[in-house]
Scaffold this active site. Structure first.
Site, short mmCIF file in Angstrom:
data_model
loop_
_atom_site.label_atom_id
_atom_site.label_comp_id
_atom_site.label_asym_id
_atom_site.label_seq_id
_atom_site.Cartn_x
_atom_site.Cartn_y
_atom_site.Cartn_z
N ASP A 185 -4.79 10.73 5.24
CA ASP A 185 -5.43 9.96 4.16
C ASP A 185 -4.99 8.51 4.28
O ASP A 185 -4.11 8.03 3.56
CB ASP A 185 -5.07 10.54 2.80
CG ASP A 185 -6.03 10.05 1.73
OD1 ASP A 185 -6.89 9.20 2.04
OD2 ASP A 185 -5.92 10.50 0.57
N CYS B 251 -4.17 5.73 1.48
CA CYS B 251 -4.11 6.32 0.15
C CYS B 251 -3.20 5.40 -0.64
O CYS B 251 -2.21 4.90 -0.10
CB CYS B 251 -3.50 7.72 0.28
SG CYS B 251 -3.27 8.52 -1.29
N LEU C 74 -6.99 9.55 -11.86
CA LEU C 74 -7.13 8.31 -12.60
C LEU C 74 -6.44 8.56 -13.93
O LEU C 74 -6.78 9.53 -14.62
CB LEU C 74 -8.60 7.94 -12.81
CG LEU C 74 -8.84 6.61 -13.54
CD1 LEU C 74 -10.13 5.96 -13.02
CD2 LEU C 74 -8.94 6.77 -15.05
N ASN D 37 -0.15 5.06 3.01
CA ASN D 37 -0.21 5.61 4.36
C ASN D 37 -0.79 4.58 5.32
O ASN D 37 -2.01 4.53 5.52
CB ASN D 37 -1.08 6.87 4.39
CG ASN D 37 -0.54 7.98 3.52
OD1 ASN D 37 0.63 7.97 3.15
ND2 ASN D 37 -1.38 8.94 3.19
N GLY E 166 3.76 9.13 -10.96
CA GLY E 166 4.43 10.39 -11.29
C GLY E 166 3.49 11.54 -10.99
O GLY E 166 2.66 11.49 -10.10
N SER F 174 5.10 7.47 -14.92
CA SER F 174 4.98 6.67 -13.70
C SER F 174 5.84 5.43 -13.92
O SER F 174 6.25 5.16 -15.05
CB SER F 174 3.53 6.25 -13.47
OG SER F 174 2.72 7.37 -13.21
N HIS G 213 7.01 6.49 -2.80
CA HIS G 213 5.65 6.38 -3.33
C HIS G 213 5.37 7.28 -4.52
O HIS G 213 4.40 7.10 -5.22
CB HIS G 213 4.61 6.61 -2.23
CG HIS G 213 4.31 8.05 -1.96
ND1 HIS G 213 5.26 9.02 -1.78
CD2 HIS G 213 3.11 8.69 -1.82
CE1 HIS G 213 4.69 10.18 -1.55
NE2 HIS G 213 3.39 10.02 -1.56
N ALA H 292 6.71 11.26 -6.70
CA ALA H 292 7.76 12.22 -7.00
C ALA H 292 8.07 13.11 -5.79
O ALA H 292 9.22 13.43 -5.53
CB ALA H 292 7.35 13.08 -8.18
#
Lengths: 141, 486
Positions: free
Chosen positions: B103, B106, B213, B335, B384, B390, B409, B411
């Site tokens: 990904d 990301c 989101l 990434n 988070g 977060s 990045h 948890a």
């Protein structure tokens, strides 16, 4: 003759068995789509031709699963049944010809779960024992 | 493969895997003791696949600089561990598909509003319904943006700008995105037709898995000065969008895993794990992957930008606010492999810095950091888990000196998806979180269960390692009010 999901910390492993290599590949297709949708709800009404090749049997398995994921996006279909017509070794490469059966994506009916991003070489194994073919790999989700 | 890999505590929050065997540099792990115990228990057993082994493998790649780094959210990945950082010399070093992942780019965009928690509460359900309606999310969903193959090439080159030209978002957003939302050295001709075909309807979609989101509020301010510079205040409503490059990025990863396997053999680089294939950065193969991967980076920029446009429309519909009242705080990628200049043992060097499930965390003074934040350091956005906190931190000089300006990045998972589905029920979680005032909207309850907060490491623990080690300092904590899941 079946498939199972394996424990993995971040993603999901699949292990498939068949009395022929083709059957183990077909089970792999089912496992991949069961991970993503309720495959019993996906009618195998349309066929898509799949062809791919790789230097070895385990690599061909990864190739096959990734080809199915590509076709899902390109054809906008989910698949629930698979028929491998041949797996042959030609000029140092293994070649697969198969059909994937499914129908156009219907989010209301297909019981979507999570998206598989790609089949990986991690945990990739192929074993033939007592006439049984077993293939396994980790799917990045 | 159960050989013991030694881990030595160097100082609080820093552990080292001493250089042995083929390792060119040591491994260096930012962690506390429980994280290390978890890591080493993986190795002691019979697990053939573990993060510690991957740290060692990365330390053995040609041209690696200083150390093979791991952030506190480290767990097994493909080639590199998740939470892994590796910087390589451009001349003698390599570029690795596994150092970026499937990904590509990301990442997380944070938007800031002038609304407070009190403003939002009466309309929370209405906003949740509206966002869930307009944000395409989950497996099989499509965006409103339909592209031709030529237009996909444009996305690969223009990044966020493409979506802005299509009416998704504001020019002002660009200043607050890494690379200003458009990375150079992108060559669409090195991206396969298959990768492009898969993406024709996927620009402006959230995806599934751990993507989300969230509408959040500032629960606690830790650093008043930094919060002021970032434009943050207590109880302020923030939006976090976590998603990536969708199918195109995945296909680029899949395609180049094969290409670079051949390259590894050609250039005689041992393949220690099938996903850790690489090519010398300056080789033809290395450059081909680099320029294709940069297309993936731009697609992710365009994707998040389109979602930002939709989010603004959602807020406007519910609160009647002007779109300009919702500003981009910052956007970071997780990434990536990026060209950056760093000081290595007193010498300024151009490097290719891989961050796999790790973010940039540049400190004060770096020109890559937007002018408004340059005195503080860049915002480091740490997501988070559904229903948990977060954090926004800021980068530091220490990060520049020790981690090539990188931090964790998120948890990091602590429980398998299979186990999570056994232990948690999606419907129960939704009910439990609603009692806490958090609305979860998801297309798949199984997907919700797999992303249960209990399936992840405690984000506070991970963030505290970053804070206490001085790699990034806490600015604010965010708590969720609405979570839209794929």
């Amino acid at each position: 003759m079946g498939y199972e999901f394996l424990e993995h910390e971040a993603d999901m492993g699949i292990r498939c068995t068949g009395s022929t290599l083709g059957e183990a590949f077909e089970e792999g297709g089912r496992a991949l789509f069961e991970l993503m949708v309720d495959i019993d709800a996906v009618k195998p009404s349309q066929a898509v031709e799949i062809e791919c090749e790789a230097p070895g049997v385990p690599e061909l398995f990864v190739e096959w699963l990734n080809e199915l994921l590509s076709q899902k996006d390109i054809k906008e279909m989910f698949f629930s049944d698979f028929k491998v017509s041949s797996i042959e070794k030609k000029n140092d490469k293994y070649q697969l010809a198969a059909k994937a059966f499914g129908e156009p994506i219907d989010l209301k009916r297909h019981g979507v779960k999570i998206e598989a991003k790609g089949a990986t070489y991690a945990g990739l194994k192929y074993e033939e024992k007592g006439g049984m073919h077993t293939l396994q790999c980790i799917i990045d989700v | 493969m159960g050989e013991a890999i030694k881990v030595v505590k160097k100082e609080d929050y820093i552990y080292e895997v001493p250089k042995t065997g083929d390792m060119l540099v040591p491994g260096r792990i930012y962690a506390d003791q429980p994280i290390i115990d978890h890591l080493t228990s993986d190795v002691a057993g019979t697990k053939e696949w573990n993060a510690l082994k991957q740290i060692v493998n990365v330390a053995s790649l040609p041209g690696i600089q200083k150390a093979s780094l791991a952030m506190p959210d480290v767990h097994p990945g493909y080639g590199f561990p998740i939470g892994g950082v590796g910087a390589f010399d451009l001349k003698s070093g390599v570029i690795a598909v596994g150092g970026v992942g499937f990904d590509i780019n990301c990442g997380v965009r944070n938007l800031k509003t002038k609304l407070t928690k009190a403003d939002l509460e009466p309309k929370k359900q209405q906003l949740a319904d509206e966002l869930f309606r307009i944000i395409p999310a989950g497996l099989g969903s499509h965006g409103d943006i339909r592209l031709t193959m030529d237009e996909i090439d444009e996305v690969c080159l223009k990044g966020a700008e493409f979506s802005i030209e299509r009416g998704y978002g504001l020019k002002e957003d660009l200043e607050y995105i890494e690379e200003n939302g458009k990375i150079g050295n992108a060559k669409p001709e090195n991206v396969s037709d298959k990768a492009k075909q898969r993406q024709l309807k996927e620009v402006g979609t959230l995806g599934s898995g751990n993507h989300y989101l969230e509408v959040q509020y500032v629960d606690e301010v830790f650093d008043k000065e930094a919060a002021k510079a970032f434009g943050l205040f207590k109880d302020q409503i923030i939006v976090s969008i976590h998603c990536g490059s969708r199918a195109l990025g995945h296909q680029v990863g899949t395609d180049y895993l094969k290409e670079l396997e051949a390259a590894s053999r050609k250039y005689g680089i041992p393949i220690r794990e099938k996903e850790l294939v690489c090519a010398p950065f300056e080789s033809e193969e290395g450059q081909k992957y680099f320029t294709a991967m940069n297309c993936g980076i731009n697609v992710a920029f365009a994707n998040r930008q389109a979602l930002v446009g939709l989010t603004r429309k959602g807020f406007s519909a519910v609160f009647g606010m002007d779109e300009k009242e919702i500003q981009t705080l910052y956007e970071i990628g997780h990434n990536t492999a990026k060209l950056e200049r760093h000081n290595v043992d007193g010498e300024e060097k151009d490097l290719i810095v891989h961050r796999k499930g790790a973010t940039r965390a540049f400190g004060p003074g770096r020109e890559e950091v937007p002018a408004a934040y340059r005195q503080i350091g860049q915002p480091v956005l740490i997501g988070g888990t559904m229903g948990t906190s977060s954090f926004i931190l800021h980068g530091t000089e220490k990060a520049m000196n020790e981690t090539f300006g990188s931090a964790c990045h998120g948890a990091g998972r602590a429980m398998s998806r299979k186990q999570a589905k056994k232990d948690f029920w999606g419907e129960d979680l939704v009910k439990k979180l609603s009692v806490q005032g958090i609305i979860i909207k998801g297309h798949s309850m199984a997907g919700v269960a797999e992303e249960a907060p209990g399936a992840y490491k405690d984000v506070e623990e991970v963030v505290n390692v970053m804070h206490n080690s001085g790699i990034s300092k806490k600015v604010v904590r965010l708590k969720p009010l609405i979570s839209i899941k794929g």
